[in-house]
Design a protein around this motif. Structure first.
Motif, PDB file in Angstrom:
ATOM      1  N   ASP A 137       0.822  -1.211   0.000  1.00 34.87           N
ATOM      2  CA  ASP A 137       0.000   0.000   0.000  1.00 34.87           C
ATOM      3  C   ASP A 137       0.860   1.268   0.000  1.00 34.87           C
ATOM      4  OD1 ASP A 137       0.826  -0.519   2.631  1.00 34.87           O
ATOM      5  OD2 ASP A 137      -0.924   0.474   3.501  1.00 34.87           O
ATOM      6  N   VAL A 138       2.169   1.118   0.223  1.00 37.97           N
ATOM      7  CA  VAL A 138       3.103   2.247   0.130  1.00 37.97           C
ATOM      8  C   VAL A 138       3.717   2.286  -1.268  1.00 37.97           C
ATOM      9  CG1 VAL A 138       5.239   3.250   1.043  1.00 37.97           C
ATOM     10  CG2 VAL A 138       3.588   2.199   2.606  1.00 37.97           C
ATOM     11  N   TYR A 139       4.314   1.158  -1.679  1.00 40.24           N
ATOM     12  CA  TYR A 139       4.857   1.023  -3.039  1.00 40.24           C
ATOM     13  C   TYR A 139       4.981  -0.466  -3.315  1.00 40.24           C
ATOM     14  CZ  TYR A 139       7.362   2.195  -7.301  1.00 40.24           C
ATOM     15  OH  TYR A 139       7.716   2.343  -8.613  1.00 40.24           O
ATOM     16  N   GLY A 140       4.185  -0.960  -4.249  1.00 43.67           N
ATOM     17  CA  GLY A 140       4.148  -2.382  -4.545  1.00 43.67           C
ATOM     18  C   GLY A 140       4.689  -2.717  -5.921  1.00 43.67           C
ATOM     19  N   ILE A 141       4.683  -3.987  -6.222  1.00 44.39           N
ATOM     20  CA  ILE A 141       5.193  -4.468  -7.513  1.00 44.39           C
ATOM     21  C   ILE A 141       4.401  -3.860  -8.678  1.00 44.39           C
ATOM     22  CG2 ILE A 141       3.797  -6.593  -7.533  1.00 44.39           C
ATOM     23  CD1 ILE A 141       7.439  -6.371  -8.770  1.00 44.39           C
ATOM     24  N   ASP A 142       3.107  -3.643  -8.499  1.00 45.62           N
ATOM     25  CA  ASP A 142       2.312  -3.038  -9.572  1.00 45.62           C
ATOM     26  C   ASP A 142       2.749  -1.598  -9.834  1.00 45.62           C
ATOM     27  OD1 ASP A 142       0.822  -5.369  -9.987  1.00 45.62           O
ATOM     28  OD2 ASP A 142      -0.696  -4.777  -8.525  1.00 45.62           O
TER      29      ASP A 142
ATOM     30  N   LEU B  48       5.853  -0.485  -9.362  1.00 43.83           N
ATOM     31  CA  LEU B  48       7.130  -0.569 -10.074  1.00 43.83           C
ATOM     32  C   LEU B  48       6.914  -0.971 -11.530  1.00 43.83           C
ATOM     33  CD1 LEU B  48      10.189  -0.379 -10.073  1.00 43.83           C
ATOM     34  CD2 LEU B  48      10.264  -2.758  -9.273  1.00 43.83           C
ATOM     35  N   GLN B  49       5.972  -1.877 -11.776  1.00 40.96           N
ATOM     36  CA  GLN B  49       5.673  -2.276 -13.161  1.00 40.96           C
ATOM     37  C   GLN B  49       5.182  -1.069 -13.960  1.00 40.96           C
ATOM     38  OE1 GLN B  49       2.752  -5.424 -13.588  1.00 40.96           O
ATOM     39  NE2 GLN B  49       3.545  -5.957 -15.601  1.00 40.96           N
ATOM     40  N   ARG B  50       4.324  -0.259 -13.353  1.00 34.55           N
ATOM     41  CA  ARG B  50       3.808   0.947 -14.009  1.00 34.55           C
ATOM     42  C   ARG B  50       4.915   1.969 -14.249  1.00 34.55           C
ATOM     43  NH1 ARG B  50       0.874   3.423  -9.839  1.00 34.55           N
ATOM     44  NH2 ARG B  50       2.873   4.392  -9.373  1.00 34.55           N
TER      45      ARG B  50
END
Length: 150
Positions: A11-16, A18-20
């Protein structure tokens, strides 16, 4: 090439995210041992992206170190929760890396699965009381995690 594991709350910074974004500065690390691991990283090293503080916690993908030994700008920002008033700009205390997206795994390699597959001596993540957000991963362990992710 070395392997690492780096934690973030989704909810802070996820894999999605980073993918974006494709690439991001891995800022806000304020543990000296984790910082030392960050400064040991080199371009091309790989890092497992671990989602913490979620259910279930686990490894969700792979990223690559793009730029090593980057000064973490949040240490100088008084409005940041990572602000460090004792870190002088002429000799910064906190360094980090820029990472780039490699892949999102089709399934989460859960903490429970990692506990079943590895001993605490093999994988620091499963050691009782370990709270490091950045840690090295032995190549043999990394290969097994990659197999588990498929």
């Amino acid at each position: 090439m070395k392997y690492w594991l780096m934690k973030s709350e989704p909810d802070v910074y996820g894999i999605d995210d980073l993918q974006r974004d494709g690439e991001t500065l891995w800022d806000g690390v304020r543990n000296y041992q984790a910082r030392n691991f960050l400064t040991s990283m080199e371009p091309g090293d790989r890092a497992f992206f671990y989602h913490s503080n979620t259910s279930p916690p686990g490894i969700v993908g792979m990223m690559e170190v793009a730029k090593p030994r980057v000064v973490d700008p949040t240490q100088f920002d008084a409005k940041s929760k990572y602000y460090d008033p004792k870190s002088p700009e002429e000799k910064p205390r906190w360094h980090t890396v820029t990472v780039s997206f490699v892949e999102k795994y089709p399934t989460v390699v859960t903490l429970e699965a990692l506990r079943q597959a590895f001993t605490p001596d093999e994988l620091l993540l499963v050691r009782q009381g370990n709270r490091l957000s950045v840690m090295p991963i032995d190549e043999a362990v990394a290969q097994k995690i990659i197999e588990m992710s498929q």
